[in-house]
Write an enzyme that holds these catalytic residues in place. Structure first.
Site, PDB file in Angstrom:
ATOM      1  N   SER A   1      27.141  64.913  24.199  1.00  0.00           N
ATOM      2  CA  SER A   1      28.106  63.884  23.789  1.00  0.00           C
ATOM      3  C   SER A   1      29.287  63.919  24.753  1.00  0.00           C
ATOM      4  CB  SER A   1      28.604  64.208  22.378  1.00  0.00           C
ATOM      5  OG  SER A   1      29.700  63.398  22.018  1.00  0.00           O
TER       6      SER A   1
ATOM      7  N   TYR B   1      31.526  69.789  15.520  1.00  0.00           N
ATOM      8  CA  TYR B   1      30.771  68.896  16.416  1.00  0.00           C
ATOM      9  C   TYR B   1      31.155  69.144  17.870  1.00  0.00           C
ATOM     10  CZ  TYR B   1      28.655  64.473  17.966  1.00  0.00           C
ATOM     11  OH  TYR B   1      27.883  63.524  18.599  1.00  0.00           O
TER      12      TYR B   1
HETATM   13  P1  NAD Z   1      21.489  59.064  13.633  1.00  0.00           P
HETATM   14  O1  NAD Z   1      22.158  59.556  12.399  1.00  0.00           O
HETATM   15  O2  NAD Z   1      21.167  57.626  13.753  1.00  0.00           O
HETATM   16  O3  NAD Z   1      20.154  59.904  13.881  1.00  0.00           O
HETATM   17  C1  NAD Z   1      20.133  61.301  13.722  1.00  0.00           C
HETATM   18  C2  NAD Z   1      18.706  61.760  13.524  1.00  0.00           C
HETATM   19  O4  NAD Z   1      18.703  63.175  13.294  1.00  0.00           O
HETATM   20  C3  NAD Z   1      18.027  61.120  12.315  1.00  0.00           C
HETATM   21  O5  NAD Z   1      16.670  60.819  12.629  1.00  0.00           O
HETATM   22  C4  NAD Z   1      18.078  62.224  11.263  1.00  0.00           C
HETATM   23  O6  NAD Z   1      17.032  62.130  10.320  1.00  0.00           O
HETATM   24  C5  NAD Z   1      17.907  63.449  12.159  1.00  0.00           C
HETATM   25  N1  NAD Z   1      18.329  64.682  11.490  1.00  0.00           N
HETATM   26  C6  NAD Z   1      19.508  64.946  10.871  1.00  0.00           C
HETATM   27  N2  NAD Z   1      19.478  66.170  10.323  1.00  0.00           N
HETATM   28  C7  NAD Z   1      18.253  66.689  10.598  1.00  0.00           C
HETATM   29  C8  NAD Z   1      17.614  67.924  10.278  1.00  0.00           C
HETATM   30  N3  NAD Z   1      18.218  68.867   9.556  1.00  0.00           N
HETATM   31  N4  NAD Z   1      16.341  68.118  10.725  1.00  0.00           N
HETATM   32  C9  NAD Z   1      15.691  67.164  11.447  1.00  0.00           C
HETATM   33  N5  NAD Z   1      16.259  65.983  11.769  1.00  0.00           N
HETATM   34  C10 NAD Z   1      17.517  65.748  11.334  1.00  0.00           C
HETATM   35  O7  NAD Z   1      22.396  59.562  14.855  1.00  0.00           O
HETATM   36  P2  NAD Z   1      22.583  59.059  16.366  1.00  0.00           P
HETATM   37  O8  NAD Z   1      23.892  58.409  16.459  1.00  0.00           O
HETATM   38  O9  NAD Z   1      21.372  58.357  16.852  1.00  0.00           O
HETATM   39  O10 NAD Z   1      22.747  60.476  17.089  1.00  0.00           O
HETATM   40  C11 NAD Z   1      21.690  61.106  17.779  1.00  0.00           C
HETATM   41  C12 NAD Z   1      22.265  62.189  18.674  1.00  0.00           C
HETATM   42  O11 NAD Z   1      23.164  61.598  19.608  1.00  0.00           O
HETATM   43  C13 NAD Z   1      23.065  63.244  17.920  1.00  0.00           C
HETATM   44  O12 NAD Z   1      22.837  64.515  18.496  1.00  0.00           O
HETATM   45  C14 NAD Z   1      24.495  62.812  18.143  1.00  0.00           C
HETATM   46  O13 NAD Z   1      25.394  63.887  18.064  1.00  0.00           O
HETATM   47  C15 NAD Z   1      24.401  62.278  19.557  1.00  0.00           C
HETATM   48  N6  NAD Z   1      25.482  61.357  19.900  1.00  0.00           N
HETATM   49  C16 NAD Z   1      25.685  60.217  19.186  1.00  0.00           C
HETATM   50  C17 NAD Z   1      26.716  59.369  19.547  1.00  0.00           C
HETATM   51  C18 NAD Z   1      26.992  58.097  18.807  1.00  0.00           C
HETATM   52  O14 NAD Z   1      28.058  57.514  19.041  1.00  0.00           O
HETATM   53  N7  NAD Z   1      26.093  57.619  17.966  1.00  0.00           N
HETATM   54  C19 NAD Z   1      27.561  59.706  20.617  1.00  0.00           C
HETATM   55  C20 NAD Z   1      27.330  60.875  21.320  1.00  0.00           C
HETATM   56  C21 NAD Z   1      26.275  61.694  20.950  1.00  0.00           C
END
Ligand code: NAD
Length: 259
Positions: free
Chosen positions: A141, A154
């Site tokens: 991130s 985080y």
């Molecule tokens: P999201 O909530 O849409 O998806 C997260 C996924 O992780 C889901 O499929 C959920 O079921 C799964 N998950 C959660 N807990 C779990 C567990 N205990 N076991 C197995 N699976 C589990 O989130 P996103 O926004 O697509 O984020 C995905 C990644 O990208 C994350 O690591 C997040 O930190 C990172 N990220 C997101 C953003 C953003 O702005 N959305 C920015 C930077 C980084």
């Protein structure tokens, strides 16, 4: 031996992970998707992937559970015969001042994003090393490079994921394996949509105000990144031409970390 590339994307029933899995399926990879939800509840995700005609299987696993990531890789290798591409994407968020930060949320955030990446990488490396080819992509991130208040677990976890990425890249640099971290700014996904709704309620603001004044304030482009932009980068990192990119942190953040 399965001649197709086999990819596992953790946390791939929604958001960025689903987009990456979709891209890999469109590229003809055999794809393992994962989340903690029961299979019956992930129909929409499976439907998104089915149209590609690729082989896609769902592996339910709680990555917060000790060793969950290690067993998950084992299950994928049992099903497909090998694992070529590992994307550690699963992640969760909790926003609270440090004095009020519930310890159980701290532990869960560290377990889902950091511990699970340690375990999946340990399990995936022997096979990749044997075949002399592998790609590991950790979705970190902008918060792996910069801090924001109230996100102690985080931010600490994502910084650690960047450190893990660099270390494993050095250990595997001579084996045909690359290890990189993609560092997105705010991407429009269910994880962010839920935070926008929560903050609007907490601050008595409209969701549009929260997006503009809180979420997009650090992002100079003033636009959310789209999940497909992350998926395209993941696809490029899996190409043979990306073989010299390893140990890198690749920002896709509308200029956030240029400041
Ligand atoms: P999201 O909530 O849409 O998806 C997260 C996924 O992780 C889901 O499929 C959920 O079921 C799964 N998950 C959660 N807990 C779990 C567990 N205990 N076991 C197995 N699976 C589990 O989130 P996103 O926004 O697509 O984020 C995905 C990644 O990208 C994350 O690591 C997040 O930190 C990172 N990220 C997101 C953003 C953003 O702005 N959305 C920015 C930077 C980084």
């Amino acid at each position: 031996m399965n001649k197709k590339r086999v990819a596992l994307v953790t946390g791939s029933t929604s958001g960025i992970g689903l987009s990456i899995a979709s891209k890999f399926a469109a590229m003809g990879y055999d794809v393992a998707i994962n989340s903690f939800e029961p299979e019956a509840e992930i129909h929409a995700a499976l439907q998104t992937l089915e149209h590609s005609g690729a082989q896609v299987r769902y592996f339910q696993s709680d990555l917060a559970a000790s060793g969950g990531g290690y067993d998950l890789v084992g299950d994928v290798v049992d099903a497909y015969g090998k694992l070529d591409v590992l994307v550690n994407n699963a992640g969760i968020q909790k926003v609270a001042p440090i004095e009020d930060f519930p310890p159980q949320d701290w532990h869960r955030i560290v377990a889902v994003s950091l511990d699970s990446a340690f375990h999946t990488i340990r399990a995936a490396l022997p096979g990749m090393s044997e075949r002399g080819w592998g790609r590991i992509i950790n979705i970190a991130s902008a918060h792996g490079l910069r801090a924001s208040p109230f996100k102690s677990a985080y931010v600490a976890t994502k910084h650690a994921v960047v450190g893990l990425t660099k270390t494993v890249a050095l250990e595997t640099a001579e084996r045909g394996i690359t290890v990189n971290a993609i560092c997105p700014g705010y991407v429009w996904t269910p994880l962010v949509a839920a935070q926008v709704a929560d903050q609007a309620k907490a601050h008595g603001m409209t969701q549009e105000q929260v997006m503009r004044e809180i979420f997009l304030a650090p992002q100079p482009s003033r636009q959310f990144v789209q999940p497909e932009e992350i998926a395209e980068m993941a696809a490029y990192l899996c190409s043979d031409l990306a073989r010299s990119i390893t140990g890198a942190t690749i920002s896709i953040d509308g200029g956030w970390t240029a400041k």
